[in-house]
Design an enzyme around this catalytic site. Structure first.
Site, PDB file in Angstrom:
ATOM      1  N   ARG A  94      43.324  46.787  36.018  1.00  0.00           N
ATOM      2  CA  ARG A  94      43.462  48.157  36.487  1.00  0.00           C
ATOM      3  C   ARG A  94      43.795  49.025  35.280  1.00  0.00           C
ATOM      4  NH1 ARG A  94      41.098  46.568  40.224  1.00  0.00           N
ATOM      5  NH2 ARG A  94      41.570  46.780  42.464  1.00  0.00           N
ATOM      6  N   HIS A 151      34.009  50.372  35.264  1.00  0.00           N
ATOM      7  CA  HIS A 151      34.613  49.560  36.327  1.00  0.00           C
ATOM      8  C   HIS A 151      33.552  48.730  37.057  1.00  0.00           C
ATOM      9  CE1 HIS A 151      38.424  49.502  39.055  1.00  0.00           C
ATOM     10  NE2 HIS A 151      37.801  48.332  39.077  1.00  0.00           N
ATOM     11  N   GLU A 165      40.550  57.311  36.438  1.00  0.00           N
ATOM     12  CA  GLU A 165      39.237  57.119  37.063  1.00  0.00           C
ATOM     13  C   GLU A 165      39.129  58.017  38.300  1.00  0.00           C
ATOM     14  OE1 GLU A 165      38.335  53.049  37.997  1.00  0.00           O
ATOM     15  OE2 GLU A 165      39.042  52.315  36.072  1.00  0.00           O
TER      16      GLU A 165
END
Length: 298
Positions: free
Chosen positions: A204, A250, A233
């Protein structure tokens, strides 16, 4: 039964069409209006599942086709008796293969005979360790919960950072408690790395302090960074994007196998909860999908 589902869950119509009426919605557009009359909600990580979304709805079951749950308010769902299921391990091999691809992109001189430090030795970290050893790398691992459970051979995070040539992160995002991982690699810990070291993060974005990492890269205190996840993000810092050695949006776990396996795991959990007996499996790709038992939290 009414089902609201993120459009990016593969085979969602085929898997859940026999269970009820499906409304397909872009994940970022799923709001209270869409879920008010729904019984079942299926999301990915871009949808925040909390009181704001579900208060006043009739949703009884939330399924997230993801390996992490930092986008879900667990406590609120439990208090309301809403069952939560997700798909841990569904894309583990895809992420591990991404790390190997990143090593290859860095070049053999950067990893051959070097030491890889793995932060988090769960499903993904374990697969990364196997693949790194197959490449001839020495491996160090840090995982405080496993260490407390008695697993041998682990090292402290500080020791790992000082001794590793490449550090790769595979932990969930935890913001409170004994094992906080938010900004786990902060300015202080990044300073422990040697100037030739490289950081890889596929967990993450907030596990690594992005501002501190950018300073390290600008000041040549690190050789490079490979980031698939970012703070902020879907709008990460453009300066950091330009500074990293390799940056991706991602997608480390976005393999066909990983995503379809996540759908299969959610389908099985939904059928169990609603006492339905439909069977479904995605079309098998070469090599088959990694199908692990789903984790269900009531």
């Amino acid at each position: 039964m009414k089902i609201v589902a993120d459009e990016n869950i593969p085979f969602v119509q085929e898997a859940f069409g026999t269970l009820g009426d499906i409304m397909i919605v872009p994940g970022r557009a799923i709001g209270p209006e869409q879920v008010r009359d729904a019984d079942l909600l299926l999301v990915r990580s871009v949808t925040r599942v909390d009181e704001r979304l579900l208060e006043g709805s009739r949703v009884r079951f939330v399924g997230s086709a993801t390996i992490g749950l930092d986008h879900v308010d667990h406590a609120w769902l439990r208090a309301r008796g809403i069952v939560l299921a997700y798909a841990p391990g569904s894309n583990a091999n895809a992420v591990a293969e991404y790390v190997v691809a990143a090593l290859a992109a860095l070049g053999g001189e950067r990893y051959a005979g070097r030491t890889l430090g793995i932060v988090g030795l769960g499903r993904i970290g374990t697969l990364v360790r196997e693949k790194a050893r197959a490449l001839g790398m020495a491996v160090l691992a840090n995982d405080p919960p496993l260490e407390r459970a008695g697993k041998a051979g682990l090292v402290s995070l500080e020791d790992l950072l000082k001794r590793s040539d490449i550090v790769t992160c595979h932990v969930p995002l935890i913001r409170e408690g004994p094992d906080v991982t938010e900004h786990l690699l902060d300015a202080s810990r990044l300073s422990l790395l040697r100037p030739h070291a490289t950081v890889i993060n596929t967990s993450r974005g907030a596990v690594v302090d992005n501002a501190a990492l950018l300073r390290c890269l600008r000041e040549k205190r690190l050789a490079g960074a490979v980031l698939d996840v970012w703070e902020g993000e879907p709008e990460p810092d453009p300066e950091l994007i330009r500074a990293v050695t390799l940056g991706t949006p991602h997608i480390a776990g976005y393999s066909w196998n990983g995503k379809s396996a996540g759908t299969k795991m959610l389908h099985d959990a939904v059928c169990t909860f609603f006492n339905r007996h439909f069977k479904w499996a995605p079309p098998a790709p070469p090599g088959g999908a990694d199908r692990r038992p789903v984790a269900v939290e009531a």
